[in-house]
Design a protein around this motif. Structure first.
Motif, PDB file in Angstrom:
ATOM      1  N   ASN A  64      55.452  86.181  58.553  1.00 42.76           N
ATOM      2  CA  ASN A  64      54.156  85.707  59.027  1.00 42.76           C
ATOM      3  C   ASN A  64      54.402  84.739  60.186  1.00 42.76           C
ATOM      4  OD1 ASN A  64      51.741  84.216  59.410  1.00 42.76           O
ATOM      5  ND2 ASN A  64      51.107  84.602  57.305  1.00 42.76           N
ATOM      6  N   ARG A  89      43.061  92.585  57.603  1.00 39.94           N
ATOM      7  CA  ARG A  89      43.804  91.431  57.107  1.00 39.94           C
ATOM      8  C   ARG A  89      45.310  91.638  57.232  1.00 39.94           C
ATOM      9  NH1 ARG A  89      40.935  89.071  51.620  1.00 39.94           N
ATOM     10  NH2 ARG A  89      38.890  88.618  52.519  1.00 39.94           N
ATOM     11  N   ALA A 121      46.230  91.204  60.838  1.00 33.97           N
ATOM     12  CA  ALA A 121      46.105  89.792  61.207  1.00 33.97           C
ATOM     13  C   ALA A 121      47.276  88.977  60.681  1.00 33.97           C
ATOM     14  CB  ALA A 121      44.784  89.226  60.675  1.00 33.97           C
ATOM     15  N   HIS A 129      46.963  87.256  64.735  1.00 32.16           N
ATOM     16  CA  HIS A 129      45.661  87.050  65.368  1.00 32.16           C
ATOM     17  C   HIS A 129      44.562  86.891  64.314  1.00 32.16           C
ATOM     18  CE1 HIS A 129      44.312  91.107  64.380  1.00 32.16           C
ATOM     19  NE2 HIS A 129      45.385  91.625  64.981  1.00 32.16           N
ATOM     20  N   PRO A 130      43.434  86.283  64.671  1.00 32.99           N
ATOM     21  CA  PRO A 130      42.334  86.147  63.716  1.00 32.99           C
ATOM     22  C   PRO A 130      41.794  87.501  63.291  1.00 32.99           C
ATOM     23  CG  PRO A 130      42.013  84.731  65.630  1.00 32.99           C
ATOM     24  CD  PRO A 130      43.147  85.639  65.958  1.00 32.99           C
ATOM     25  N   ASN A 171      44.342  87.626  71.033  1.00 34.67           N
ATOM     26  CA  ASN A 171      45.682  87.906  70.523  1.00 34.67           C
ATOM     27  C   ASN A 171      46.727  87.018  71.193  1.00 34.67           C
ATOM     28  OD1 ASN A 171      47.434  89.173  68.774  1.00 34.67           O
ATOM     29  ND2 ASN A 171      47.622  91.048  69.962  1.00 34.67           N
ATOM     30  N   TRP A 209      45.289  83.068  60.627  1.00 39.62           N
ATOM     31  CA  TRP A 209      44.482  84.290  60.702  1.00 39.62           C
ATOM     32  C   TRP A 209      43.253  84.242  59.812  1.00 39.62           C
ATOM     33  CZ3 TRP A 209      43.541  87.319  56.400  1.00 39.62           C
ATOM     34  CH2 TRP A 209      44.296  87.023  55.252  1.00 39.62           C
ATOM     35  N   ASP A 210      43.331  83.523  58.688  1.00 44.99           N
ATOM     36  CA  ASP A 210      42.230  83.536  57.725  1.00 44.99           C
ATOM     37  C   ASP A 210      41.257  82.376  57.946  1.00 44.99           C
ATOM     38  OD1 ASP A 210      44.013  81.607  57.010  1.00 44.99           O
ATOM     39  OD2 ASP A 210      44.050  82.077  54.879  1.00 44.99           O
ATOM     40  N   GLY A 268      45.497  82.784  67.437  1.00 48.12           N
ATOM     41  CA  GLY A 268      46.547  82.490  66.483  1.00 48.12           C
ATOM     42  C   GLY A 268      47.861  82.196  67.168  1.00 48.12           C
TER      43      GLY A 268
END
Length: 492
Positions: free
Chosen positions: A39, A99, A102, A107-108, A286, A323-324, A330
């Motif tokens: 991640n 998800r 992401a 990225h979101p 991004n 991302w969350d 991000g």
């Protein structure tokens, strides 16, 4: 920035751990070696995937060869129905796909074009047409057939693995080819999950194979394999050159998309209320890791100060985070990419450009374990500077000025790239002139979407010069995955 608890997401429930897809089976690498997918926002381990090599690529190509005959002879209407089913499953699992991408890219979470593009390609499967030819005698019939190449290969980058997987597999599959896909080692999970959904949709074993691994191992083996009949590659010019050399040795065609240094030309009559939000969105989307990012703003001196002020104000409101979270941007994908971007920030300063806002790495909570770089605006940039010539692939925007239309065109065309460009003006005549004169595969006038021209369904995407050759997603895209056969019948 205020943060909340991370969203719980179980990747193991979506994908078999440590396996990739060959001949319809989820198998480990021949060597049993694995890669860790990290991640980029937190440094946490997301999953392990096989470290495939030439042996795994050979297995996948052989599986695709075995599946080819039956798939090639399957009715195009049936192929289209299976792709429709794949699109339906993508819609059903849209939240999981978004998800997953992401998390591995950083990225979101946001809307995805995957299902829509799959649906579009499914509808084209039974519309690949040949021609009838005039003959010298009424007893003769001449016609052309469009037939698949056979086993084709695709190597995709890490910045948009979901859309890239669909663009590079659904079209060749619809045309009757079988595919071996090599996703980027930094972000292979979305590609693997989409392949799992393709399986569930009923696409037969061996039609779509996904081999994970490093570029210099599995990636290099794919275009070099004698069983591959056509390749597509999206990535850097240096790697694209190596892929092209391998294809040349095997005499196979290649589609290349190799990045850009896209100009946004702001004319004196531009509506900045429309232009500025699009300019900012194009470079922070991004984290600037988009080949079509509008990384150069060419502005007339009469608007320079106002544009710089408004872009600066907008950059200062860009929300950066995980991302969350409800953020706009991000992290960068990995430490190597972070160093690259930070090095370019230093280069820009050394060359004499002025940092107006940003210019460094973000620190503190929640950034300390990730690869977060500030959105950065350089002013007083000259066309010959490296930050105006080279693709940075980060949230770095350069502002240049021009005196007249001729100089604007010269600056816009003054790099080795030619992927996308934008023109902001209320004078449609000037817009048409610039659209014709700027060397780019896509020109947007008073609009910008997804980093490049948006709004046109079935628009072809690809570049001029060192941005590559070939087009994806156009109305004739499926035809690019077929070869023409001429048939002449003497019935006399």
């Amino acid at each position: 920035m205020t943060t909340t608890a991370p969203v719980s997401f179980d990747i193991a429930a979506l994908l078999p751990d440590g396996t990739h897809l060959i001949a319809g089976e989820w198998v480990p690498a021949r060597s049993k070696a694995v890669l860790e997918v990290i991640n980029p926002a937190t440094g946490a381990l997301l999953a392990r995937v096989p470290r495939g090599t030439a042996e795994d690529i050979d297995d996948a190509v052989r599986a695709a060869e075995q599946a080819l005959s039956a798939w090639r002879d399957t009715s195009p209407a049936v192929r289209g129905e299976l792709l429709y089913r794949w699109a339906e499953l993508v819609r059903e699992h849209d939240d999981d796909i978004n998800r997953l991408e992401a998390m591995e890219v950083g990225h979101p979470v946001g809307p995805s074009p995957i299902a829509a593009r799959l649906t579009y390609l499914a509808g084209k499967a039974d519309k690949v047409l040949g021609n009838t030819l005039p003959t010298r005698s009424p007893d003769m019939l001449g016609l052309t057939l469009r037939e698949p190449y056979g086993v084709v290969g695709a190597i995709i980058p890490w910045n948009a693995p979901g859309p890239m997987t669909v663009f590079n597999t659904a079209a060749p599959i619809a045309a009757g080819n079988t595919v071996v896909l090599k996703p980027a080692e930094d972000a292979p999970l979305t590609a693997l999950y989409l392949a799992r959904l393709a399986q569930e949709a009923g696409i037969p074993p061996g039609v779509l194979n996904v081999v994970t691994g490093y570029g210099n191992e599995a990636g290099a083996a794919l275009p070099a394999h004698p069983g591959i009949r056509k390749m597509s590659f999206t990535g850097s010019p240096a790697t694209g050159t190596a892929v092209m050399e391998a294809c040349a040795r095997n005499l196979i065609p290649l589609q290349l998309e190799l990045g850009g240094k896209s100009p946004q030309i702001v004319l004196p009559d531009a509506d900045l209320t429309k232009a500025v939000p699009a300019i900012v969105r194009s470079i922070v989307m991004n984290s600037g890791q988009v080949c079509a990012a509008g990384s150069r703003v060419l502005v007339h001196p009469s608007l320079h100060d106002q544009l710089v002020t408004e872009v600066t104000d907008a950059f200062r409101t860009v929300r950066v985070g995980l991302w969350d979270q409800p953020v706009d941007m991000g992290p960068l994908i990995n430490a190597r990419q972070e160093k690259r971007v930070l090095d370019y920030l230093a280069i820009g300063r050394e060359e004499g450009a002025e940092v107006v806002v940003g210019g460094g790495k973000l620190a503190g909570e929640p950034y300390e374990n990730g690869y977060f770089v500030e959105p950065t605006l350089f002013d007083q940039v000259r066309p010959e500077m490296r930050i105006a010539q080279e693709e940075i692939f980060g949230p770095v925007l350069s502002v240049l000025t021009y005196e007249d239309e001729e100089e604007a065109v010269a600056i816009a065309n003054g790099t080795r790239y030619g992927l996308t460009a934008a023109v902001w003006t209320q004078d449609i005549g000037r817009a048409v002139r610039l659209a014709r004169r700027v060397q780019a595969g896509q020109i947007a006038v008073n609009t910008l979407g997804d980093g490049g021209p948006g709004g046109a369904i079935g628009a072809p995407f690809g570049g001029y010069k060192h941005s590559g050759f070939g087009r994806s997603m156009g109305t004739d895209y499926l035809e690019d995955w077929t070869q023409v056969k001429c048939v002449v019948i003497n019935a006399g």
